[in-house]
Design an enzyme around this catalytic site. Sequence first.
Site, PDB file in Angstrom:
ATOM      1  N   LYS A 294     -10.805  -2.020   7.290  1.00 45.05           N
ATOM      2  CA  LYS A 294      -9.527  -1.749   7.955  1.00 45.05           C
ATOM      3  C   LYS A 294      -9.826  -1.203   9.345  1.00 45.05           C
ATOM      4  O   LYS A 294     -10.453  -0.140   9.472  1.00 45.05           O
ATOM      5  CB  LYS A 294      -8.711  -0.726   7.154  1.00 45.05           C
ATOM      6  CG  LYS A 294      -7.411  -0.316   7.842  1.00 45.05           C
ATOM      7  CD  LYS A 294      -6.601   0.660   7.005  1.00 45.05           C
ATOM      8  CE  LYS A 294      -7.100   2.082   7.107  1.00 45.05           C
ATOM      9  NZ  LYS A 294      -6.128   3.061   6.570  1.00 45.05           N
TER      10      LYS A 294
ATOM     11  N   GLU B  63       0.835  -1.208   0.000  1.00 44.02           N
ATOM     12  CA  GLU B  63       0.000   0.000   0.000  1.00 44.02           C
ATOM     13  C   GLU B  63       0.867   1.255   0.000  1.00 44.02           C
ATOM     14  O   GLU B  63       1.565   1.541   0.974  1.00 44.02           O
ATOM     15  CB  GLU B  63      -0.934   0.017   1.211  1.00 44.02           C
ATOM     16  CG  GLU B  63      -1.819   1.259   1.281  1.00 44.02           C
ATOM     17  CD  GLU B  63      -2.627   1.344   2.564  1.00 44.02           C
ATOM     18  OE1 GLU B  63      -2.898   2.467   3.024  1.00 44.02           O
ATOM     19  OE2 GLU B  63      -2.978   0.273   3.117  1.00 44.02           O
TER      20      GLU B  63
ATOM     21  N   THR C  98      -4.959   6.333   2.084  1.00 41.71           N
ATOM     22  CA  THR C  98      -5.220   7.737   2.432  1.00 41.71           C
ATOM     23  C   THR C  98      -5.913   8.451   1.274  1.00 41.71           C
ATOM     24  O   THR C  98      -5.513   9.527   0.825  1.00 41.71           O
ATOM     25  CB  THR C  98      -3.933   8.475   2.856  1.00 41.71           C
ATOM     26  OG1 THR C  98      -3.172   7.635   3.729  1.00 41.71           O
ATOM     27  CG2 THR C  98      -4.251   9.747   3.620  1.00 41.71           C
TER      28      THR C  98
END
Length: 218
Positions: free
Chosen positions: A134, A43, A74
């Site tokens: 998550k 990621e 993000t």
Amino acid sequence: MDITQFIKQTESHKIVPVFFHQDASVVINAIEASYKGGVRVFEFVNRGLNGLETFKTIIPHFKKYDDLVIGVGTIYDSKTAAQFVEAGAQFIVSPGLVTELANYCVHHNIAYIPGIATITEATTAMHLGCEMIKIFPANVIGSAFAKAVKSVLPQLAIMPTGGINPTENGLKEWFDAGVNCVGMGSQLFDKLKINNGDFNGLEQDIKKAVKTAFSLQS
């Protein structure tokens, strides 16, 4: 990559490095060290002013690895997600649950993993079509929450991220709680090694963490 494929990939490889650096060459070396250390899902974190440009620079370097999945974290909106997907992102992660981002990813069959911190958010994510969540920040919320989510929403895959240590004890508590992989950032990427360009040392750290994670699944 759709969410079913993504979940299978993370179940098979356990640790998802989470990383950003302003210098694209450092990111490239960090991904290379991660791959050599046994990682197959990575990621890239969209931070700073040049996140998209950095991502566009790094992606061509990894066309040689057809088993490496690279996504972006993000992300807060579908417009930004679309830019990264066009640039080659194979999955999208956000710190919190964003409805329009979930709708975009589900509609375009792109794996989307929203950050959640409550059962209500987890349930909302499920109703929006998310199949994986998550838990973030993991070290604040705790592994007991993952166990609670699995007890009431067993169909959801879980990737806790934030403050998880790559030790046997640190990983075991999360895998025992029922998560299928863990996201790891600063605990996995030693800052001193990054600053010194010691990517061989970084590779060994990552290899050890991956080996530990796999040992807990046997």
